[in-house]
Design an enzyme around this catalytic site. Structure first.
Site, PDB file in Angstrom:
ATOM      1  N   SER A  58      50.160  73.683  75.982  1.00 25.60           N
ATOM      2  CA  SER A  58      50.567  72.314  75.671  1.00 25.60           C
ATOM      3  C   SER A  58      50.960  72.190  74.207  1.00 25.60           C
ATOM      4  O   SER A  58      51.798  71.354  73.862  1.00 25.60           O
ATOM      5  CB  SER A  58      49.427  71.350  75.986  1.00 25.60           C
ATOM      6  OG  SER A  58      48.242  71.741  75.316  1.00 25.60           O
TER       7      SER A  58
ATOM      8  N   ALA B 166      52.695  74.327  72.270  1.00 25.33           N
ATOM      9  CA  ALA B 166      54.106  74.657  72.111  1.00 25.33           C
ATOM     10  C   ALA B 166      54.986  73.577  72.721  1.00 25.33           C
ATOM     11  O   ALA B 166      56.038  73.222  72.168  1.00 25.33           O
ATOM     12  CB  ALA B 166      54.410  76.011  72.741  1.00 25.33           C
TER      13      ALA B 166
ATOM     14  N   ASP C 242      54.677  81.542  73.973  1.00 19.97           N
ATOM     15  CA  ASP C 242      54.592  80.155  74.424  1.00 19.97           C
ATOM     16  C   ASP C 242      55.876  79.388  74.150  1.00 19.97           C
ATOM     17  O   ASP C 242      56.413  78.684  75.010  1.00 19.97           O
ATOM     18  CB  ASP C 242      53.419  79.455  73.746  1.00 19.97           C
ATOM     19  CG  ASP C 242      52.093  80.117  74.058  1.00 19.97           C
ATOM     20  OD1 ASP C 242      52.025  80.860  75.056  1.00 19.97           O
ATOM     21  OD2 ASP C 242      51.132  79.900  73.297  1.00 19.97           O
TER      22      ASP C 242
END
Length: 402
Positions: free
Chosen positions: A123, A125, A168
């Protein structure tokens, strides 16, 4: 339930409202390799972090989060500090990374909301990408996808102090639906591998453990340094003197051949040997997984995911008991092709690739086992099923967020 747009309208004027959808991600194979310059895989999923925003022409940044208390408010001319434990650090990091190369004049008013429990789906990134996209939009800045990955990474490594790689960010930005994103984290070259013709219907199960912990408060940075120390040891065993050896922060296992590792693997002590073992075996799994995905061989791909999970727990040693329970249940349940812990391993979720026909059975089995094994999280864990998706994008139709 109050929608994102309604929440925005309750806090700001109803003028020039815009939005970004920033997907969460899963890493089927290759995790904990990116910071060593390795090959990784990733896929964006349809669950996302969404940001509704408008330009603030006074140069101020004012953002609320539906998921976390408080608000973030500052002027673009301010010198921004890192505030431990504060969700606004990701916004500050996004601003700081862009300000290295651009003169930001226009701020944003915004409201942020996530669609799944935070933990193990990157979350962070996704949130940073949403902020970067909004800030670039209102300041007429055009970034390529790889530039967006770069600034996202700098927000976390430069401002947040996290020693991660670009897995990510790349998954969040570069992904395409039904494709496996394979990134070379040394060169930033990547492939989007379409699923093979014989690939059956599949979905992603995301089992949130209920355990949350910030990466900068976990052992994540220690594991990164341990990989580098392993590289140091291999080089020393091969006769490189301490005077000629690179500084620790410059060591990458990717720069040390598999042949050299195999030559000295039995001499690398303790945890450093286990970290290196994870890296080199994971690199082999990525290449085999890429081939299996392209050939439509979901059975082999799933077994490689299980092997990656085993190595994460046993060699990288980042698993926690709650996630190990979920992993074991998924391994033993019909309809699950493969699974592995997701994220840094000290919190969060376990993900799996599954046959959609077995969704009810999979959820029922987790609901049967997990609350008994971990009653303290009985009212916190969640089982969700999602499909893959495209990477981060602006939202043309705001009704999609309602």
């Amino acid at each position: 339930m109050t929608t994102l747009i309604e929440e925005y309208k309750s806090r700001f004027d109803n003028g020039d409202i815009r939005a970004v959808r920033s997907p969460l991600r899963v890493c089927p194979i290759g995790a904990h390799s990116d910071h060593q310059g390795g090959f990784v895989t990733g896929m964006a999923i349809e669950a996302s972090v969404n940001l509704a925003y408008s330009p603030n022409k006074e140069g101020k940044v004012h953002v609320f989060s539906i998921d976390f208390p408080g608000e973030e408010y500052f002027d673009l001319d301010e010198e921004l500090d890192f505030i431990p434990g504060f969700w606004g650090n990701y916004l500050r990091g996004a601003v700081a990374s862009l300000q290295k190369d651009f003169d930001l004049k226009v701020g944003i008013n915004g409201v942020l909301r996530g669609e799944l429990p935070i933990g193990g789906l990157s979350s962070s990134a996704a949130v940073v990408s949403a902020y970067l996209m909004a800030l670039c939009d209102v300041n007429d800045i055009e970034l390529s996808k790889l530039e967006l990955v770069k600034y996202n990474s700098e927000a976390e490594t430069g401002f947040m102090g996290l020693k991660n790689g670009i897995l990510d960010q790349s998954s969040n930005v570069l992904s395409e639906n039904n494709h496996l994103m394979v990134m070379d984290c040394k060169t930033n070259e990547y492939d989007l591998v379409p699923k093979g013709e014989d690939f059956p219907e599949y979905e992603i199960v995301v089992v949130y453990s209920g355990v949350t912990q910030q990466l900068t408060d976990s052992g994540f940075n220690n594991r990164t340094d341990e990989c580098r120390v392993a590289g140091w040891i291999i080089q020393e065993l091969d006769g490189i003197s301490s005077d000629d050896a690179p500084a620790l922060e410059d060591v990458r296992l990717r720069d040390i051949s598999r042949e050299l590792y195999d030559k000295y693997r039995s001499e690398i002590p303790g945890r450093f040997g286990r970290r290196a073992e994870h890296f080199y075996t994971e690199q082999e799994r990525v290449q085999r997984g890429k081939e299996a995905w392209a050939n439509g061989d979901i059975e082999t791909f799933g077994q490689l995911m299980f092997a990656s999970g085993d190595s994460t727990f046993n060699n990288y040693e980042t698993g926690i008991p709650e996630m190990a329970t979920i992993f074991d249940v998924l391994r033993e349940t019909d309809g699950v092709y493969g699974a592995r812990p997701s994220g840094a391993g000290f919190r969060g979720s376990v993900i799996g690739i599954i046959d959609p026909k077995y969704k009810d059975q999979i959820k029922a089995r987790i609901d049967e086992v997990f609350p008994k094994e971990h009653p303290e999280y009985a009212d916190k864990y969640e089982v969700n099923f999602v499909k893959t998706a495209d990477g981060v994008s602006y939202v043309d139709n705001l009704e999609e967020l309602s």
